[in-house]
Design an enzyme around this catalytic site. Structure first.
Site, short mmCIF file in Angstrom:
data_model
loop_
_atom_site.label_atom_id
_atom_site.label_comp_id
_atom_site.label_asym_id
_atom_site.label_seq_id
_atom_site.Cartn_x
_atom_site.Cartn_y
_atom_site.Cartn_z
N SER A 58 6.62 3.24 13.39
CA SER A 58 7.99 3.08 13.89
C SER A 58 8.88 2.57 12.77
CB SER A 58 8.04 2.09 15.04
OG SER A 58 7.18 2.51 16.06
N GLU B 143 12.44 -1.89 11.17
CA GLU B 143 11.20 -2.65 11.34
C GLU B 143 10.42 -2.73 10.02
OE1 GLU B 143 8.74 -1.72 14.86
OE2 GLU B 143 7.02 -1.70 13.51
N ARG C 91 7.95 -8.08 17.23
CA ARG C 91 7.82 -7.63 15.83
C ARG C 91 8.42 -8.65 14.87
NH1 ARG C 91 5.43 -5.31 18.57
NH2 ARG C 91 5.08 -3.08 18.90
C1 LIG Z 1 0.82 5.66 11.65
C2 LIG Z 1 1.23 4.21 11.79
C3 LIG Z 1 1.19 3.61 13.02
C4 LIG Z 1 1.56 2.26 13.17
N1 LIG Z 1 1.49 1.70 14.42
C5 LIG Z 1 1.87 0.41 14.59
C6 LIG Z 1 1.80 -0.19 15.90
O1 LIG Z 1 1.38 0.42 16.88
N2 LIG Z 1 2.22 -1.47 16.03
C7 LIG Z 1 2.67 -2.21 14.95
O2 LIG Z 1 3.04 -3.39 15.17
N3 LIG Z 1 2.72 -1.68 13.71
C8 LIG Z 1 2.33 -0.40 13.51
N4 LIG Z 1 2.38 0.16 12.24
C9 LIG Z 1 2.89 -0.64 11.12
C10 LIG Z 1 1.78 -1.30 10.24
O3 LIG Z 1 0.57 -0.62 10.37
C11 LIG Z 1 1.55 -2.78 10.59
O4 LIG Z 1 2.76 -3.50 10.46
C12 LIG Z 1 0.50 -3.43 9.69
O5 LIG Z 1 0.23 -4.74 10.15
C13 LIG Z 1 0.91 -3.50 8.21
O6 LIG Z 1 -0.23 -3.91 7.46
P1 LIG Z 1 -0.33 -3.64 5.91
O7 LIG Z 1 -1.54 -4.36 5.41
O8 LIG Z 1 -0.29 -2.18 5.66
O9 LIG Z 1 0.98 -4.35 5.39
P2 LIG Z 1 1.89 -3.96 4.10
O10 LIG Z 1 2.68 -2.75 4.43
O11 LIG Z 1 1.01 -3.92 2.89
O12 LIG Z 1 2.82 -5.22 4.04
C14 LIG Z 1 3.78 -5.45 5.05
C15 LIG Z 1 4.59 -6.71 4.66
O13 LIG Z 1 3.74 -7.84 4.69
C16 LIG Z 1 3.65 -8.46 3.39
N5 LIG Z 1 2.24 -8.85 3.24
C17 LIG Z 1 1.14 -8.06 3.38
N6 LIG Z 1 0.03 -8.79 3.30
C18 LIG Z 1 0.42 -10.07 3.09
C19 LIG Z 1 -0.28 -11.31 2.93
N7 LIG Z 1 -1.62 -11.40 2.96
N8 LIG Z 1 0.46 -12.45 2.75
C20 LIG Z 1 1.81 -12.40 2.71
N9 LIG Z 1 2.52 -11.26 2.88
C21 LIG Z 1 1.83 -10.11 3.05
C22 LIG Z 1 4.13 -7.42 2.40
O14 LIG Z 1 4.73 -8.03 1.27
C23 LIG Z 1 5.14 -6.65 3.25
O15 LIG Z 1 6.39 -7.32 3.26
C24 LIG Z 1 2.01 1.50 12.06
C25 LIG Z 1 2.04 2.12 10.79
C26 LIG Z 1 1.66 3.46 10.65
C27 LIG Z 1 1.67 4.09 9.30
#
Ligand SMILES: Cc1cc2nc3c(=O)[nH]c(=O)nc-3n(C[C@H](O)[C@H](O)[C@H](O)COP(=O)(O)OP(=O)(O)OC[C@H]3O[C@@H](n4cnc5c(N)ncnc54)[C@H](O)[C@@H]3O)c2cc1C
Length: 346
Positions: free
Chosen positions: A244, A342, A164
């Site tokens: 998580s 995380e 992670r």
């Molecule tokens: C129900 C649920 C289940 C999940 N299961 C998992 C799992 O199994 N495994 C896992 O690893 N994660 C899991 N996650 C966490 C999450 O889905 C992942 O980390 C996902 O990759 C986040 O994507 P996002 O676009 O929503 O990021 P955001 O929440 O929008 O951003 C996350 C971070 O990245 C930065 N960011 C986003 N896009 C960019 C970009 N293009 N350039 C620079 N910085 C950027 C943001 O500023 C922030 O700091 C889960 C979340 C939920 C709600």
């Protein structure tokens, strides 16, 4: 491009936290991202990039510009006899991209099905599930430096991926925007798929059995993973959460030995060498401290999955963070382990 003022971010983060952005804009192309960076230099404001908002905890209003990366596009860059190199833009929905790869017969991402969010965030915390991490299939990551506007392509090794973790979550946090990611996926015929599938994690095999699948394909694995996830994880559309909340701690062998002595039933997962550091499920530690199902107002710990903190409606980011600190302190008191958050706290 529309630069909106005083925009509520409630619907744009899966925790459902009420927070206001002073400015909000959606960037749909690389040149729009560049334009926004130039604009930001002129007005000197803090900047926050967002994808799907599924890995953030908003604890306050944001007094700068929130930029949502919404660029789209999936392109096959190169094909060999065995592999395909496919580049996808940061604004693609992650699970739709996985679905596209599975439907195209490209293997490698099926175990990462149904993770919420957008593609650009996947390398940041090296998303992982069911025995696979996205670093296993990332060839390179294209970024743009926020200060200089220069573009650069990071190789897999340069991304410094860990559990992670990556360079984008550490040294380059807040300094670069991820524009697109190139994946190296396996091209295989359905009859060959059995040999490369990763089925030994969690309930994948038993779910395949329940689906009456004897010779699984990548599409079967995707279906199994989706079914398991739908059963086990709370749907953010129904109850606010960011998956998580804490990482699973990795502890040294001395602490692991003393923990095994004091808590013989503690689950431990050796990392590399059998005598080296071990990973301990944070969910188990939190459960042992009695937090499963705990609720204080609208901030709570999920009833089935203690690693997931939830917003039952109108909890604030501060209340969730306060609960997280209380959980972390109690785990530290009982086990001597400090949990690491995380989720990205803003
Ligand atoms: C129900 C649920 C289940 C999940 N299961 C998992 C799992 O199994 N495994 C896992 O690893 N994660 C899991 N996650 C966490 C999450 O889905 C992942 O980390 C996902 O990759 C986040 O994507 P996002 O676009 O929503 O990021 P955001 O929440 O929008 O951003 C996350 C971070 O990245 C930065 N960011 C986003 N896009 C960019 C970009 N293009 N350039 C620079 N910085 C950027 C943001 O500023 C922030 O700091 C889960 C979340 C939920 C709600």
């Amino acid at each position: 491009m529309h630069l909106d003022q005083k925009v509520s971010l409630k619907a744009l983060n899966t925790f459902g936290m009420e927070a206001e952005a002073r400015y909000f804009v959606e960037a749909k192309t690389h040149s729009e991202v560049l334009t926004l960076l130039n604009y930001r230099h002129m007005i000197h404001m803090p900047i926050l990039f967002m994808g799907g908002g599924s890995n953030v905890l908003l604890t306050r209003d944001f007094s700068g510009i929130v930029i949502r990366i919404s660029s789209k596009g999936i392109t096959v860059k190169e094909e060999t006899a065995t592999h395909v190199f496919v580049t996808a833009e940061a604004g693609e929905n992650w699970d739709e991209f996985v679905q596209h790869c599975v439907a195209s017969g490209w293997a490698g991402l099926e175990n990462l099905s149904l993770i919420p969010g957008r593609l650009g965030a996947a390398p940041i915390q090296n998303i992982g599930a069911y025995g696979v991490e996205v670093r296993d299939v990332i060839d390179s990551v294209q970024i743009i430096e926020i200060d200089s506007g220069k573009q650069k392509r990071f190789t897999n090794a340069e991304c410094q991926f860990g559990y992670r973790d990556s360079i984008f979550k550490r040294a380059l946090k807040g300094k670069v925007i991820i524009l697109n990611v190139t994946f190296k996926l396996l091209k295989i015929s359905p009859s060959d798929q059995g040999s490369i599938l990763k089925l030994d994690y969690g309930d994948i095999r038993s779910e395949l059995q329940a689906l009456n699948v004897t010779v699984p394909t990548i599409a079967d694995v995707r279906e199994a993973v989706c079914n398991i996830r739908r059963r086990k994880l709370p749907d953010p559309a129904e109850i606010g959460n960011a998956g998580s909340f804490f990482k699973n701690p990795v502890v040294n062998s001395e602490l692991a030995t003393s923990l095994r002595h004091n808590f013989p039933e503690i689950p431990v997962y050796p990392q590399a060498a059998s005598t080296g550091p071990v990973k301990i499920p944070a969910a188990w530690l939190i459960d042992q401290c009695g937090w499963k199902g705990y609720r204080d107002g609208d901030a709570g710990v999920h009833v089935n999955q203690p690693l997931v903190l939830v917003n039952y409606g109108s909890a604030t980011g501060r209340q969730i963070l306060d609960l997280a600190n209380r959980i972390s302190d109690s785990v530290h008191q009982k086990f001597g382990i400090r949990l690491e958050i995380e989720v990205n706290v803003v």
